[in-house]
Structures are given as C-alpha cells and as structure tokens.
Design a protein around this motif. Structure first.
Motif, PDB file in Angstrom:
ATOM      1  N   GLN A  85      93.924  37.657  53.693  1.00 27.21           N
ATOM      2  CA  GLN A  85      93.400  36.355  54.056  1.00 27.21           C
ATOM      3  C   GLN A  85      93.290  35.361  52.645  1.00 27.21           C
ATOM      4  OE1 GLN A  85      89.572  36.003  56.215  1.00 27.21           O
ATOM      5  NE2 GLN A  85      88.935  34.078  55.396  1.00 27.21           N
ATOM      6  N   PRO A  86      92.762  35.948  51.377  1.00 31.98           N
ATOM      7  CA  PRO A  86      92.600  35.226  50.222  1.00 31.98           C
ATOM      8  C   PRO A  86      93.890  34.940  49.706  1.00 31.98           C
ATOM      9  CG  PRO A  86      91.149  37.131  50.274  1.00 31.98           C
ATOM     10  CD  PRO A  86      91.911  37.469  51.423  1.00 31.98           C
TER      11      PRO A  86
ATOM     12  N   SER B 205      94.353  33.739  64.194  1.00 39.03           N
ATOM     13  CA  SER B 205      94.907  32.711  63.627  1.00 39.03           C
ATOM     14  C   SER B 205      94.787  32.773  62.084  1.00 39.03           C
ATOM     15  CB  SER B 205      94.211  31.539  63.967  1.00 39.03           C
ATOM     16  OG  SER B 205      93.053  31.719  63.631  1.00 39.03           O
ATOM     17  N   LEU B 206      95.778  32.118  61.316  1.00 38.49           N
ATOM     18  CA  LEU B 206      95.824  32.177  59.917  1.00 38.49           C
ATOM     19  C   LEU B 206      95.638  30.680  59.076  1.00 38.49           C
ATOM     20  CD1 LEU B 206      99.381  33.817  59.224  1.00 38.49           C
ATOM     21  CD2 LEU B 206      97.030  34.610  58.449  1.00 38.49           C
TER      22      LEU B 206
ATOM     23  N   GLY C 250      90.827  32.358  57.218  1.00 35.02           N
ATOM     24  CA  GLY C 250      90.211  31.605  56.546  1.00 35.02           C
ATOM     25  C   GLY C 250      90.017  30.148  57.107  1.00 35.02           C
ATOM     26  N   ALA C 251      89.362  29.234  56.303  1.00 32.33           N
ATOM     27  CA  ALA C 251      88.728  27.955  56.826  1.00 32.33           C
ATOM     28  C   ALA C 251      89.687  26.979  57.209  1.00 32.33           C
ATOM     29  CB  ALA C 251      87.880  27.517  55.947  1.00 32.33           C
ATOM     30  N   LEU C 252      90.912  27.229  56.941  1.00 31.42           N
ATOM     31  CA  LEU C 252      92.153  26.208  57.278  1.00 31.42           C
ATOM     32  C   LEU C 252      92.816  26.427  58.672  1.00 31.42           C
ATOM     33  CD1 LEU C 252      93.738  26.085  53.950  1.00 31.42           C
ATOM     34  CD2 LEU C 252      92.130  24.587  54.709  1.00 31.42           C
ATOM     35  N   ALA C 253      92.103  27.228  59.573  1.00 32.27           N
ATOM     36  CA  ALA C 253      92.985  27.373  60.748  1.00 32.27           C
ATOM     37  C   ALA C 253      92.856  26.456  61.541  1.00 32.27           C
ATOM     38  CB  ALA C 253      92.284  28.628  61.216  1.00 32.27           C
TER      39      ALA C 253
ATOM     40  N   LEU D 135      95.264  45.198  61.814  1.00 33.26           N
ATOM     41  CA  LEU D 135      93.932  44.324  61.684  1.00 33.26           C
ATOM     42  C   LEU D 135      93.508  44.223  60.263  1.00 33.26           C
ATOM     43  CD1 LEU D 135      92.742  45.180  65.267  1.00 33.26           C
ATOM     44  CD2 LEU D 135      93.880  43.143  64.459  1.00 33.26           C
ATOM     45  N   ASP D 136      92.940  45.373  59.932  1.00 34.68           N
ATOM     46  CA  ASP D 136      92.515  45.645  58.609  1.00 34.68           C
ATOM     47  C   ASP D 136      93.486  44.780  57.424  1.00 34.68           C
ATOM     48  OD1 ASP D 136      90.408  47.022  59.404  1.00 34.68           O
ATOM     49  OD2 ASP D 136      91.276  48.969  58.646  1.00 34.68           O
ATOM     50  N   ARG D 137      94.919  44.894  57.733  1.00 32.27           N
ATOM     51  CA  ARG D 137      95.699  44.378  56.541  1.00 32.27           C
ATOM     52  C   ARG D 137      95.533  42.834  56.588  1.00 32.27           C
ATOM     53  NH1 ARG D 137      97.649  44.053  51.880  1.00 32.27           N
ATOM     54  NH2 ARG D 137      99.977  43.244  51.505  1.00 32.27           N
ATOM     55  N   ILE D 138      95.412  42.311  57.640  1.00 35.25           N
ATOM     56  CA  ILE D 138      95.641  40.665  58.238  1.00 35.25           C
ATOM     57  C   ILE D 138      94.155  40.260  57.258  1.00 35.25           C
ATOM     58  CG2 ILE D 138      94.747  39.071  59.944  1.00 35.25           C
ATOM     59  CD1 ILE D 138      96.713  40.856  61.761  1.00 35.25           C
TER      60      ILE D 138
END
Length: 278
Positions: free
Chosen positions: A91-92, A6-7, A33-36, A84-87
C-alpha cells in the motif's frame, strides 16, 4: 462471499441515482490507500458481511476473507493469506507511485489470476519517469503500464459534468404519439469509473424503459425509439448501441453503457461490473 480489493485513495466514485435497487451480496472490502475511487450508486443499501467468525478446517481457523479468496482464485489458504498480506504491505509503495505519476495516472488495479500483480496505468505511450520506474523496479509484483487514452482526472471531471444525464432530455418508446417519453435521467442507475477499461460507465435500468421490460435476449424486440416513432421497436443489442450513440454529444471521454442487472450476486475481486448486455 467475494472480496473486493481496491488500490489507492484515488479510487473512482460511483454515483447512484435515488431509486429502488435490488440488493446484492455484500463484499468484504480490503482497500489500499486513501486515493481509491468512490462509486456512486442509486439508493442501494449494502450490509457488510461478518468476518468475525473464522472457518475451521483441519483443526486450524481460517479467516472468511482468506477462505473466499482461496476458492475464487483456486489457491491454497496459505497462498491466499500471503497475497492478501502482500497487498497490504505494498500500500505505501503504491501510494508513492500514484504521487510520482500523478499527471498521467489513468487507472490502477490488481491481477489475481496467475501471479499476483499490482499495476498502475498511465495515459499516453511515453515511458514512465525515472522516479516512477525506480519505485516499481524494486518489486516483482508491481507494474507500470502505459497506453491509456485519458487520465483518471479527466474521467472524474467527465463523470461530474455528466451527472445523471439531465442534459440528455426525454427518450421514448413506440406505439403512441409521444412514445411514452421519459427523462433519460429516470433510466439511469449509476455512473462509475471503470479503471480497467479507462472509461466512464453508465448504468441503465432496463425495467424503467417505456413499454414492456427489456428481456436479456439480444435479439428480442424492444418497444423503444425516438419520440413519435410508431414502428415495431428495436432489438436489445440495437438499444444498447442506440443509447451509446445518444450519449456521444454529452460525454467527452471513453464510455460504455451497461444494463443495471447483475449476472452474479457477488462482486468479483477485480471489481468488474457484470451486465447482461455483454
């Protein structure tokens, strides 16, 4: 095992109606992130799979999440790990982009088929702000898309206002004076926000419909209709359309009705909920 990604901290919440639900295979969650968004579901207990024991292939340990991703998207373990590392690395940046487009934010997600692409969807057809364009332009695998009909905030408000459909009232089967009426809220399994469809999702447990359990065949006849109807029922395809029409006065954003049953036992990476009505 599939991995659910999730993003953002703004991810939609799924509300579930308190009821007995069939357990499905749990997905390992890699969130950004905390906005998912949060998904509310009806009384479902989900056990998280263990990711402590890595697989071993060709003498090298492979994390189960990496192995699962590689299988699901037909990529090498090295490419799966890179993605997966790129995702995680992005995030920031995605959170900064969410802030920059807050007033128009409609959805977000990840495309895993083909080149890895993280995307943010805006309502309306106007071009994104210069600040948003600058953030996304620095990354080849991050896109801003426009054209959504409603904002994420509007979907959240509609979900909250609809609740579990108590305002809809009774619905009924056929073949008796009262049609075996039940409250619509008793048929619901959950509500969710479909970020890819830019719509509110309404889940219906077809086994709770008045009369016999509804088969998956879209042409099969279902004993369901308005209260007092003593006719022969309607097809399951017509049932879906009928329920969709029934909800129109109660929801002011795009929405879709799905069956509660899942075709697959595992949640796919894109988070799409499968329905036998589709």
């Amino acid at each position: 095992m599939a991995v659910a990604l999730s993003l953002g901290a703004l991810a939609p919440a799924t509300a579930q109606v308190p009821s007995a639900a069939t357990s499905s295979a749990a997905a390992a969650d890699t969130s950004l992130g905390a906005l998912a968004p949060a998904t509310a579901q009806a009384g479902t207990d989900t056990d998280s799979p263990s990711v402590d024991a890595p697989e071993v292939q060709h003498g090298a340990a492979v994390h189960p999440v990496v192995a699962s991703y590689a299988v699901d998207y037909a990529v090498t373990h090295a490419e799966a790990k890179r993605r997966l590392d790129r995702i995680d690395e992005l995030q920031p940046t995605v959170e900064r982009l969410h802030t920059a487009v807050r007033e128009r934010l409609a959805g977000w997600g990840i495309d895993h088929d083909g080149p890895l692409t993280l995307w943010v969807w805006l309502s309306g057809d106007e071009a994104p702000s210069a600040a948003a364009v600058e953030i996304a332009a620095a990354h080849d695998d991050l896109e801003i898309r426009t054209g959504a009909k409603v904002t994420y905030a509007a979907l959240v408000a509609a979900q909250k206002n609809f609740g579990f459909g108590s305002s809809v009232g009774p619905v009924a089967g056929v073949g008796s004076a009262d049609g075996g009426a039940v409250d619509f809220a008793d048929l619901m399994t959950h509500t969710d926000i479909d970020l890819r469809a830019n719509a509110l999702e309404i889940g219906i447990d077809r086994t709770q419909l008045p009369g016999a359990a509804v088969p998956g065949d879209l042409e099969a006849t279902v004993p369901f209709g308005p209260t007092g109807n003593t006719g022969g029922g309607i097809t399951t395809a017509q049932l879906r359309d009928s329920i969709t029409e029934l909800l129109a006065p109660h929801i002011n954003v795009p929405y879709r009705v799905i069956a509660a049953e899942f075709i697959a036992s595992e949640a796919p990476f894109d988070g799409v909920r499968h329905s036998q009505w589709e």
